[in-house]
Design an enzyme around this catalytic site. Structure first.
Site, mmCIF file in Angstrom:
data_model
loop_
_atom_site.group_PDB
_atom_site.id
_atom_site.type_symbol
_atom_site.label_atom_id
_atom_site.label_comp_id
_atom_site.label_asym_id
_atom_site.label_seq_id
_atom_site.Cartn_x
_atom_site.Cartn_y
_atom_site.Cartn_z
ATOM 1 N N HIS A 1 31.277 50.386 125.484
ATOM 2 C CA HIS A 1 30.649 49.956 124.234
ATOM 3 C C HIS A 1 30.066 51.169 123.499
ATOM 4 O O HIS A 1 30.030 52.284 124.016
ATOM 5 C CB HIS A 1 29.583 48.874 124.465
ATOM 6 C CG HIS A 1 28.274 49.341 125.024
ATOM 7 N ND1 HIS A 1 27.086 48.691 124.799
ATOM 8 C CD2 HIS A 1 27.961 50.403 125.812
ATOM 9 C CE1 HIS A 1 26.111 49.304 125.430
ATOM 10 N NE2 HIS A 1 26.604 50.337 126.041
ATOM 11 N N CYS B 1 23.468 56.580 123.312
ATOM 12 C CA CYS B 1 24.188 55.298 123.358
ATOM 13 C C CYS B 1 25.048 55.089 122.114
ATOM 14 O O CYS B 1 25.855 54.165 122.056
ATOM 15 C CB CYS B 1 23.214 54.133 123.492
ATOM 16 S SG CYS B 1 22.218 54.222 124.979
ATOM 17 N N HIS C 1 30.923 54.848 125.665
ATOM 18 C CA HIS C 1 30.580 55.066 127.064
ATOM 19 C C HIS C 1 30.684 53.683 127.713
ATOM 20 O O HIS C 1 31.117 52.736 127.051
ATOM 21 C CB HIS C 1 29.179 55.689 127.208
ATOM 22 C CG HIS C 1 28.067 54.820 126.760
ATOM 23 N ND1 HIS C 1 27.788 54.586 125.426
ATOM 24 C CD2 HIS C 1 27.172 54.071 127.444
ATOM 25 C CE1 HIS C 1 26.763 53.761 125.319
ATOM 26 N NE2 HIS C 1 26.369 53.421 126.538
ATOM 27 N N HIS D 1 29.762 50.784 131.291
ATOM 28 C CA HIS D 1 28.893 50.341 132.386
ATOM 29 C C HIS D 1 29.632 49.403 133.330
ATOM 30 O O HIS D 1 30.582 48.731 132.932
ATOM 31 C CB HIS D 1 27.675 49.586 131.825
ATOM 32 C CG HIS D 1 26.816 50.390 130.916
ATOM 33 N ND1 HIS D 1 25.986 51.392 131.364
ATOM 34 C CD2 HIS D 1 26.664 50.369 129.567
ATOM 35 C CE1 HIS D 1 25.343 51.929 130.333
ATOM 36 N NE2 HIS D 1 25.741 51.328 129.235
ATOM 37 N N ASP E 1 36.088 42.021 130.866
ATOM 38 C CA ASP E 1 36.292 42.999 131.945
ATOM 39 C C ASP E 1 37.361 44.022 131.563
ATOM 40 O O ASP E 1 38.454 43.673 131.106
ATOM 41 C CB ASP E 1 36.703 42.267 133.225
ATOM 42 C CG ASP E 1 36.756 43.210 134.415
ATOM 43 O OD1 ASP E 1 35.913 44.132 134.488
ATOM 44 O OD2 ASP E 1 37.637 43.036 135.276
ATOM 45 N N HIS E 2 37.037 45.290 131.775
ATOM 46 C CA HIS E 2 37.928 46.397 131.414
ATOM 47 C C HIS E 2 38.240 46.384 129.916
ATOM 48 O O HIS E 2 39.328 46.778 129.501
ATOM 49 C CB HIS E 2 39.222 46.378 132.239
ATOM 50 C CG HIS E 2 39.039 46.889 133.637
ATOM 51 N ND1 HIS E 2 38.432 46.142 134.612
ATOM 52 C CD2 HIS E 2 39.358 48.082 134.223
ATOM 53 C CE1 HIS E 2 38.408 46.839 135.748
ATOM 54 N NE2 HIS E 2 38.957 48.026 135.539
ATOM 55 N N GLU F 1 22.625 46.104 133.025
ATOM 56 C CA GLU F 1 23.492 47.099 132.394
ATOM 57 C C GLU F 1 23.622 48.330 133.297
ATOM 58 O O GLU F 1 24.681 48.932 133.408
ATOM 59 C CB GLU F 1 22.907 47.504 131.041
ATOM 60 C CG GLU F 1 23.821 48.375 130.204
ATOM 61 C CD GLU F 1 23.125 48.888 128.947
ATOM 62 O OE1 GLU F 1 23.459 48.402 127.860
ATOM 63 O OE2 GLU F 1 22.231 49.762 129.056
#
Lengths: 137, 137, 137, 137, 137, 137
Positions: E16, E35, E41, E43, E81-82, E126
């Site tokens: 994100h 951020c 980047h 998580h 996801d991914h 997170e």
């Protein structure tokens, strides 16, 4: 006859001060920073005790971990838990209580007591971001 | 406008002795057991600081957690990390440093500093098997 | 007088079978899937026992957690650890041993024993991805 | 060509009884204590499967961990998850289901299936305080 | 009829950028710091989905957690996801992907699907030091 | 003179895409599956940096871990944290950012900086179920 390593984890908490009495206060501060606080600080330590040996055919065990636990509690945990490494622990007298020196002191105590199998590794966590290992070398 | 609770976790380690100076040594031993060791012991503490508030439409944040972290580090962590709760921490003077008393002392310091949102919960872990919570009541 | 919640975590492991004897095998399989294995399966459970109360001025404690631990070990852990919930645990006789039913059974046993303070929450982890909570309502 | 070790962690839960049928009940009780409960007990096991090999230049992988996961799930997890090691698992028939014996049985099954690279280490956690390791020796 | 809260934990990883397109680059940098990296980047997120309800007498369940897991995987995990929260996730279009905004978006999707019981709490981690909670208020 | 291994753990989060630009899209999809998402995904990475050496008699340290931490933060964490491994990290240019390739790149950077002692092991966790290790061979 497969050789397996079995590990028992124990926990204790203790106070310490990282300090070398042969050095000046200034030198101690430079070397050890906030770990040199004269009023002590402390940690929740985690210790992994590993024993390597043949698997016994009668029991399926290398060594009964409840036996190992009893020895580690008697020889280590009961001596250091809720104690001060600098003031209260006979086997640390005169030794700077860094994790490196603590783990090698533990080794000297535990290695002769492991039977059957042999003491193969100790891992000592001081915080969740720092740990030391020793294999007797 | 949804109300969300955001939490920042910080860690520190410190020494303490659970001791009430108004009681006899015998009474202290009976009440506090090995936690009363006069030579101190210590812990790696984990503190969760939770703030509840509306989500700001411009930022998508209740409160920037890096701001919250700065405040918690300045007001709490820098004062107690690698310190002795009985001897080194001004806001614990005259207070028995149990987790219950530590968490309510932290609350008094942090509650006025939280803005925007409001301090809604503190959780303090003393060991991985013990923790206390306080919501200001 | 601040009200703080204090928690003690304990662990045990046990076998169980999620099974309703009043239903057919087919219905049990449909409802409970692999958790219905007639030969049992098991878990390492983690139980958090929380007590809420005023902080005692003499001790700085809501309740001495070592006292709480003794009660939880005597009333719960010694009865269920290394046991089968369906066969070995008197207070689960005739009750399907889901986490929901286990936690409410634990509550009935522990709630009358908590003094001072009151039992305010139980959390039971069955695996690291599943947990249940109960607050007595 | 650097040699790297890659590890995939999987989890399963199972029941077992540590029992040697060639010994008397008294001898079993003496050797295995509460782990000998005839009504079983169980654990959430964690298994780390490590493969060592050269890094493939085309993929940057030693071995695609999703392939490794598929094999471990088919050969191990699907056979033991929510099962009883003494009653349900063909490859444990006649073997005392200690962690030592389970890990060497897993090795025999997995070692021939690892390609490319070679199976270099298994670690099996029975509880968060006990684990065993095997490297095929 | 006791009311119990049951929780299923799921995990996913995603990229994100915390960015408000209505603000200048300078303002975005000031508000969101690292951020706001335009190259993204990411998580490993952990999501706890809690459902509160009566314990069903036939099953001993509030709600079969394997059913809840199926819904959370279909509605949330398979979508995020991914993936990239800013680019790939339809229900986050036009929303700054902070944890606060992600958790309230998840709530809108999951709340109507929970049956029996009611969705009572979401917790989204997170990092291991930051998490947010939402209870629908 | 005992030889001890000391480890410092650090954490960072980053985005990446597992992609080989010399292969077709179809081949990339076949090899890397959802890890090949062109819009990136990301992880919270954990890195354990281990140094082996003699224990210094003056300090009781193999190497002051706060020094090691400073180097790892300057050389690794500050370069990769909140970054994209494919786009932002100079030492990963032209390298597929699998964990295997990341860990060997970290080794090349860190090994010459370790003094005293020698860099003996890196462990890189990509998720809580996947990790890679490298010892320089």
């Amino acid at each position: 006859m497969p050789r397996v390593t079995v590990t028992r984890r124990v926990r204790f908490n203790a106070a310490h001060r990282v300090h070398n009495p042969e050095l000046s206060e200034a030198e101690n501060t430079r070397l050890f920073g906030k770990c040199n606080n004269p009023n002590w600080h402390g940690h929740n330590y985690t210790l992994d005790v590993s024993v390597e040996g043949d698997v016994d055919q009668k029991t399926g065990y290398v060594w009964d971990l409840s036996q190992l636990k009893k020895i580690v509690e008697r020889e280590i945990v009961d001596i250091v838990d809720h104690k001060n490494f600098n003031l209260d622990v006979p086997f640390m007298k005169g030794i700077i209580p860094t994790s490196e020196n603590i783990i090698t002191a533990f080794w000297k105590i535990l290695a002769p007591q492991v039977n059957p199998g042999k003491l193969s590794r100790l891992v000592l966590w001081e915080t969740e971001n720092n740990y030391v290992e020793y294999t007797g070398k």
